[in-house]
Design a protein around this motif. Structure first.
Motif, PDB file in Angstrom:
ATOM      1  N   VAL A  30       1.060  -1.246   0.294  1.00 19.58           N
ATOM      2  CA  VAL A  30       0.006  -0.377  -0.415  1.00 19.58           C
ATOM      3  C   VAL A  30       0.723   1.133   0.074  1.00 19.58           C
ATOM      4  CG1 VAL A  30      -1.660   1.514   1.168  1.00 19.58           C
ATOM      5  CG2 VAL A  30      -1.825  -1.145   1.474  1.00 19.58           C
ATOM      6  N   ALA A  31       2.302   1.251   0.709  1.00 15.15           N
ATOM      7  CA  ALA A  31       2.903   2.441   0.988  1.00 15.15           C
ATOM      8  C   ALA A  31       3.793   2.249  -0.592  1.00 15.15           C
ATOM      9  CB  ALA A  31       4.038   2.308   2.162  1.00 15.15           C
ATOM     10  N   LEU A  32       3.592   1.871  -1.266  1.00 12.64           N
ATOM     11  CA  LEU A  32       4.433   1.682  -2.377  1.00 12.64           C
ATOM     12  C   LEU A  32       3.583   2.478  -3.352  1.00 12.64           C
ATOM     13  CD1 LEU A  32       7.283  -1.113  -3.024  1.00 12.64           C
ATOM     14  CD2 LEU A  32       7.447   1.032  -2.221  1.00 12.64           C
ATOM     15  N   VAL A  33       2.448   1.876  -3.579  1.00 12.69           N
ATOM     16  CA  VAL A  33       1.420   2.289  -4.453  1.00 12.69           C
ATOM     17  C   VAL A  33       1.114   3.497  -4.419  1.00 12.69           C
ATOM     18  CG1 VAL A  33      -0.957   2.124  -4.869  1.00 12.69           C
ATOM     19  CG2 VAL A  33       0.544   0.336  -4.294  1.00 12.69           C
ATOM     20  N   ILE A  34       1.043   4.232  -2.579  1.00  9.59           N
ATOM     21  CA  ILE A  34       1.023   5.630  -2.990  1.00  9.59           C
ATOM     22  C   ILE A  34       2.290   6.392  -3.316  1.00  9.59           C
ATOM     23  CG2 ILE A  34       0.098   7.284  -1.296  1.00  9.59           C
ATOM     24  CD1 ILE A  34      -1.258   4.897   0.344  1.00  9.59           C
ATOM     25  N   ALA A  35       3.318   5.765  -2.556  1.00 10.03           N
ATOM     26  CA  ALA A  35       4.179   6.603  -2.121  1.00 10.03           C
ATOM     27  C   ALA A  35       4.846   6.960  -3.928  1.00 10.03           C
ATOM     28  CB  ALA A  35       4.831   6.579  -1.655  1.00 10.03           C
ATOM     29  N   VAL A  36       5.082   6.080  -4.344  1.00 11.46           N
ATOM     30  CA  VAL A  36       6.231   5.964  -6.103  1.00 11.46           C
ATOM     31  C   VAL A  36       5.417   6.546  -7.204  1.00 11.46           C
ATOM     32  CG1 VAL A  36       6.912   4.070  -8.065  1.00 11.46           C
ATOM     33  CG2 VAL A  36       6.907   3.849  -5.491  1.00 11.46           C
ATOM     34  N   PRO A  37       4.183   6.706  -7.663  1.00  7.57           N
ATOM     35  CA  PRO A  37       3.628   7.692  -8.640  1.00  7.57           C
ATOM     36  C   PRO A  37       4.029   9.020  -7.848  1.00  7.57           C
ATOM     37  CG  PRO A  37       1.953   6.227  -8.093  1.00  7.57           C
ATOM     38  CD  PRO A  37       2.798   5.961  -7.007  1.00  7.57           C
ATOM     39  N   LEU A  38       3.336   9.573  -6.147  1.00  4.86           N
ATOM     40  CA  LEU A  38       3.868  10.562  -5.834  1.00  4.86           C
ATOM     41  C   LEU A  38       4.858  11.170  -6.031  1.00  4.86           C
ATOM     42  CD1 LEU A  38       1.804  11.166  -2.905  1.00  4.86           C
ATOM     43  CD2 LEU A  38       1.875  12.572  -4.661  1.00  4.86           C
ATOM     44  N   SER A  39       5.678  10.653  -5.446  1.00  4.50           N
ATOM     45  CA  SER A  39       7.478  10.622  -5.556  1.00  4.50           C
ATOM     46  C   SER A  39       7.631  10.880  -7.135  1.00  4.50           C
ATOM     47  CB  SER A  39       8.545   9.950  -4.668  1.00  4.50           C
ATOM     48  OG  SER A  39       7.893   8.584  -3.859  1.00  4.50           O
ATOM     49  N   VAL A  40       7.200  10.280  -7.770  1.00  2.35           N
ATOM     50  CA  VAL A  40       8.545  10.048  -9.058  1.00  2.35           C
ATOM     51  C   VAL A  40       7.606  11.072  -9.984  1.00  2.35           C
ATOM     52  CG1 VAL A  40       8.332   9.617 -11.837  1.00  2.35           C
ATOM     53  CG2 VAL A  40       8.537   7.893  -9.405  1.00  2.35           C
ATOM     54  N   GLY A  41       6.450  11.923  -9.337  1.00 10.76           N
ATOM     55  CA  GLY A  41       5.603  13.417  -9.628  1.00 10.76           C
ATOM     56  C   GLY A  41       6.507  14.492  -9.353  1.00 10.76           C
ATOM     57  N   VAL A  42       6.991  14.151  -7.823  1.00  8.81           N
ATOM     58  CA  VAL A  42       7.411  15.445  -7.414  1.00  8.81           C
ATOM     59  C   VAL A  42       9.305  15.477  -7.752  1.00  8.81           C
ATOM     60  CG1 VAL A  42       9.027  15.976  -5.019  1.00  8.81           C
ATOM     61  CG2 VAL A  42       6.247  14.918  -5.011  1.00  8.81           C
ATOM     62  N   ALA A  43       9.523  15.020  -8.239  1.00  5.64           N
ATOM     63  CA  ALA A  43      10.978  14.085  -8.634  1.00  5.64           C
ATOM     64  C   ALA A  43      11.161  15.494 -10.405  1.00  5.64           C
ATOM     65  CB  ALA A  43      11.335  13.627  -8.783  1.00  5.64           C
ATOM     66  N   ILE A  44       9.510  14.538 -10.827  1.00  8.03           N
ATOM     67  CA  ILE A  44       9.883  15.297 -12.709  1.00  8.03           C
ATOM     68  C   ILE A  44       9.603  17.208 -12.275  1.00  8.03           C
ATOM     69  CG2 ILE A  44       8.974  15.560 -14.774  1.00  8.03           C
ATOM     70  CD1 ILE A  44       7.724  12.654 -13.957  1.00  8.03           C
ATOM     71  N   PHE A  45       8.506  17.351 -11.379  1.00  4.97           N
ATOM     72  CA  PHE A  45       8.600  18.572 -11.780  1.00  4.97           C
ATOM     73  C   PHE A  45       9.825  19.407 -10.737  1.00  4.97           C
ATOM     74  CE2 PHE A  45       7.510  21.509  -8.317  1.00  4.97           C
ATOM     75  CZ  PHE A  45       6.627  22.878  -9.759  1.00  4.97           C
ATOM     76  N   LEU A  46      10.461  18.480  -9.566  1.00  7.45           N
ATOM     77  CA  LEU A  46      11.736  20.066  -8.952  1.00  7.45           C
ATOM     78  C   LEU A  46      12.605  19.529 -10.395  1.00  7.45           C
ATOM     79  CD1 LEU A  46      11.777  18.023  -5.617  1.00  7.45           C
ATOM     80  CD2 LEU A  46      10.629  20.825  -6.573  1.00  7.45           C
ATOM     81  N   SER A  47      12.807  18.587 -10.904  1.00 12.65           N
ATOM     82  CA  SER A  47      13.946  18.000 -11.969  1.00 12.65           C
ATOM     83  C   SER A  47      13.904  18.972 -12.877  1.00 12.65           C
ATOM     84  CB  SER A  47      14.598  17.091 -12.166  1.00 12.65           C
ATOM     85  OG  SER A  47      13.574  16.539 -13.066  1.00 12.65           O
ATOM     86  N   GLU A  48      12.168  19.049 -13.432  1.00 13.38           N
ATOM     87  CA  GLU A  48      12.994  19.312 -14.658  1.00 13.38           C
ATOM     88  C   GLU A  48      11.864  20.947 -15.161  1.00 13.38           C
ATOM     89  OE1 GLU A  48      13.202  17.064 -17.581  1.00 13.38           O
ATOM     90  OE2 GLU A  48      14.140  16.080 -16.637  1.00 13.38           O
ATOM     91  N   LEU A  49      10.481  20.690 -14.406  1.00 12.19           N
ATOM     92  CA  LEU A  49       9.897  21.968 -14.800  1.00 12.19           C
ATOM     93  C   LEU A  49       9.894  23.508 -13.557  1.00 12.19           C
ATOM     94  CD1 LEU A  49       6.643  19.686 -14.979  1.00 12.19           C
ATOM     95  CD2 LEU A  49       8.151  20.491 -16.550  1.00 12.19           C
ATOM     96  N   ALA A  50      10.572  22.811 -12.305  1.00 10.74           N
ATOM     97  CA  ALA A  50       9.787  23.986 -11.420  1.00 10.74           C
ATOM     98  C   ALA A  50      11.388  24.757 -12.246  1.00 10.74           C
ATOM     99  CB  ALA A  50      10.570  23.409  -9.941  1.00 10.74           C
ATOM    100  N   PRO A  51      10.883  26.382 -11.584  1.00  8.48           N
ATOM    101  CA  PRO A  51      11.597  27.906 -11.840  1.00  8.48           C
ATOM    102  C   PRO A  51      13.067  27.666 -10.192  1.00  8.48           C
ATOM    103  CG  PRO A  51       9.458  28.217 -11.457  1.00  8.48           C
ATOM    104  CD  PRO A  51       9.594  26.959 -11.346  1.00  8.48           C
ATOM    105  N   ALA A  52      13.973  27.828 -11.224  1.00 11.31           N
ATOM    106  CA  ALA A  52      15.604  27.493  -9.840  1.00 11.31           C
ATOM    107  C   ALA A  52      14.249  28.129  -8.322  1.00 11.31           C
ATOM    108  CB  ALA A  52      16.341  28.414  -9.752  1.00 11.31           C
TER     109      ALA A  52
END
Lengths: 342, 310
Positions: free
Chosen positions: B79-101
């Motif tokens: 259950v923890a992985l099902v919730i955490a993995v999509p969320l954290s990959v989303g966070v990671a994509i935003f931080l690495s690709e989209l977020a302004p500095a």
């Protein structure tokens, strides 16, 4: 080089500690329930006499184990040692272990029913059937019969019990085993049992927290914890047929009610005690001491401390939410303490 | 190494010293397994393999079985992985690709801050804040709308498998998110620029980045999995501690680590202690199995990636 200096400093510091240890130091381990009063006692006593105590509140099970292995000078437990354990310690340490009661505690049934308010009354059968999962609604006829004037909601009862092994569970299940055959046959008594129903909370605070949060719940906690946190708890019908609320007086009364049947070794359960004023879920907590210690200077200090605990020590009990021992029990303890080393 | 004619004693000593350290770890593991096996011998002897398939846990009758605990550990981790993995990959994509500095730094800082919070703090927060919220809001909402799935049926106690999964997912989110962000940042710029130059959209360029970073993200997930399998305090406070297997995620459950933490101190009889140590042994073995399986997965993905690139 820096590390080397630090190491040297460390060695010097531990050498200083060793030097300070020249005075008598008694090591103990065991029950968590009496930890508050024990640490008060140890602190006061060491200020008066210079005897140092090192008490690890690792739980009654651990206390018994360390007493058997002889790694401590005294143990502490909320549930007496079994006959097998006493035999084992005699074989391993070459001496008997004595049970000396120090103070008493009680277990209360705390509940959360907004409409019903305080002063709920419960009979032994009802408590057992609730924890067996046989009574599932608060407006059950059996609960209503004991509370004719109360409004009892049509709510599901949520049972909460301790998830960690504890002396509190041991006293509570001992009581249930005495008042209910079904309980004794199917569940039994112990520091952890196979609960037929309910949620498990860790520690008194875990149980109390879950009860506070969920309406319609009932759980059991130590009296001291319930009093300190102003939790409502039920009055229970005792053996004499009276509904008695838990208080330090009614707990002391329970011990007094069992004096006549007190066994010589003081290993006794005082749940479901005789006496009109006795609260039925009460229990002793014990110090476990060796009858003959190898280190005679330590033995003398243990005897002196126990004597102090029986007299000066008892006066601190109530302030710390423990029930003091009745005079008759203190007399019995003194006889035991006198026999140490002889 | 052999080409040097002079023997460098410093090198030899250094090599042997570090080798000794490495073997020390192996030795420690072997010793731990041996010690656990030795202590649990009487339980292993009495119950045999059935220890793994029995659902009874009764310290009074001295009857023990680990199945509800194994189930609880595996399901709460899932259950923890099902919730955490999509969320954290989303966070990671935003931080690495989209977020302004100006946004990336503070958000990254707070994500990493989450990783430093002791688990007991999560437990207390979970118990006093999350559990009541689960009981009054989340669980009734889920059972109203998704009640046709057995997972979301039953009385909302607040404590239970779902709460355990949610608190675990919050605990591993920072690990997975921050490693995934670093991995995504390490994807060669030219790859993304090439995708964009060919007329790809931002999403398509990100996907190329993701396929490069896949094995790294999986590695991050394994680290997270390692933490959820062994997490104890926070789970104990919110899972309800009931050794039972139930289809509903709302029902109380129990994990292997929790039962150890709860019952170890008061385990008075030898058989009881032995059964608890056997649980520890089972947890150890399951952790090894799950980790090897996950590593195998990473390995196969990496290999496929490399094969595709050639």
């Amino acid at each position: 080089m820096k590390y080397f200096k630090m190491m040297l400093l460390g060695i010097a510091a531990s050498a200083a500690v060793v030097a300070a240890q020249a005075q008598v130091r008694l090591n103990g381990a065991g029950a968590t329930f009496p930890y508050v009063i024990y640490s008060k006692w140890f602190d006061l006593y060491s200020k008066q006499t210079g005897v140092q105590f090192n008490y690890q509140s690792i739980g009654s099970g651990g206390g018994i184990k360390q007493t058997i292995e002889g790694t401590v000078d005294f143990g502490a437990t909320d549930g007496p040692m079994s006959n097998d354990q006493l035999k084992e310690v005699k074989a391993k340490q070459g001496t008997e272990v004595l049970h000396i009661p120090t103070v008493m505690g009680a277990v209360v049934a705390t509940y959360n029913l907004v409409e019903t308010g305080t002063d709920l009354r419960l009979t032994p059968d009802v408590v057992a059937e609730i924890f067996l999962g046989q009574i599932t609604k608060w407006n059950d006829a059996k609960i209503a019969a004991a509370n004719p004037t109360k409004h009892l909601p049509n709510k599901t009862i949520i049972v909460v019990h301790r998830s960690d092994g504890s002396g509190t569970t041991s006293i509570f299940t001992d009581y249930l085993s005495k008042v209910s055959r079904t309980w004794e046959a199917n569940v039994g008594r112990g520091t952890s049992v196979g609960w037929p129903v309910g949620l498990g909370g860790k520690g008194n605070e875990g149980v109390a927290g879950m009860v506070k949060q969920s309406e319609g719940s009932i759980g059991y906690v130590e009296l001291a914890y319930a009093v300190k946190n102003n939790l409502p708890f039920a009055a229970l019908k005792n053996k004499a047929g009276e509904f008695v609320g838990a208080s330090f007086e009614s707990v002391t009364a329970a011990a007094a009610g069992t004096i006549k049947s007190m066994p010589e070794d003081l290993r006794v359960s005082i749940t479901d005690a005789d006496g009109k004023y006795s609260y039925p879920i009460s229990g002793f907590t014990w110090l476990l001491v060796y009858k003959n210690m190898k280190d005679k200077s330590k033995e003398a200090e243990v005897v002196k401390f126990l004597g102090w605990a029986m007299h000066d020590g008892q006066s601190y009990a109530k302030d710390l939410y423990y029930a003091p021992l009745p005079k008759e029990v203190i007399k019995m303890c003194e006889k035991k303490i006198d026999s140490i080393g002889k | 190494m052999t080409s040097t004619t002079q023997t460098n004693y410093g090198d030899t000593i250094f090599r042997n010293l570090t080798r000794a350290f490495a073997f020390l770890i192996l030795l420690l593991i072997v010793f731990m397994v041996y010690e656990m096996y030795r202590t649990s011998a009487s339980s292993i002897e009495k119950f045999g393999w059935s220890f793994l398939t029995r659902s009874v846990w009764d310290p009074v009758q001295e009857e023990y079985g680990a199945l509800p605990f194994i189930y609880g550990t595996l399901v709460s981790s899932a259950v923890a992985l099902v919730i955490a993995v999509p969320l954290s990959v989303g966070v990671a994509i935003f931080l690495s690709e989209l977020a302004p500095a100006w946004l990336e730094r503070p958000v990254s800082f707070f994500v990493e801050l989450l990783a430093g919070i002791p688990s007991i703090v999560y437990g207390v927060w979970g118990f006093f804040v999350m559990v009541p919220w689960m009981r009054t809001t989340v669980e009734p909402l889920l059972s109203d709308h998704l009640g046709f799935i057995p997972l979301f049926r039953g009385a909302p106690y607040g404590v239970g498998m779902l709460s355990a999964g949610v608190i675990l997912s919050i605990m591993i989110l920072p690990i997975i998110a921050s490693i995934s962000r670093d991995v995504l940042k390490a994807v060669p710029r030219v790859q993304k620029e090439a995708a964009l130059a060919l007329g790809g959209t931002r999403w398509e360029a990100t996907r190329i980045g993701l396929s490069y970073a896949r094995s790294g993200i999986m590695g991050a997930t394994i680290l997270g999995l390692g933490r959820v399998l062994g997490e104890t305090m926070a789970v104990t406070m919110v899972i309800g501690n009931r050794p039972a297997i139930s289809a509903s995620l709302f029902d109380p459950a129990y994990t292997m680590a929790s039962v150890l933490a709860n019952e170890f101190t008061e385990a008075t009889t030898d058989m009881y202690l032995s059964a608890l140590v056997e649980i520890a042994l089972v947890l150890f073995v399951i952790t090894i199995i799950v980790n090897s399986f996950a590593r195998l997965l990473v390995w196969s993905v990496t290999r496929k990636n490399q094969a595709g690139r050639v």
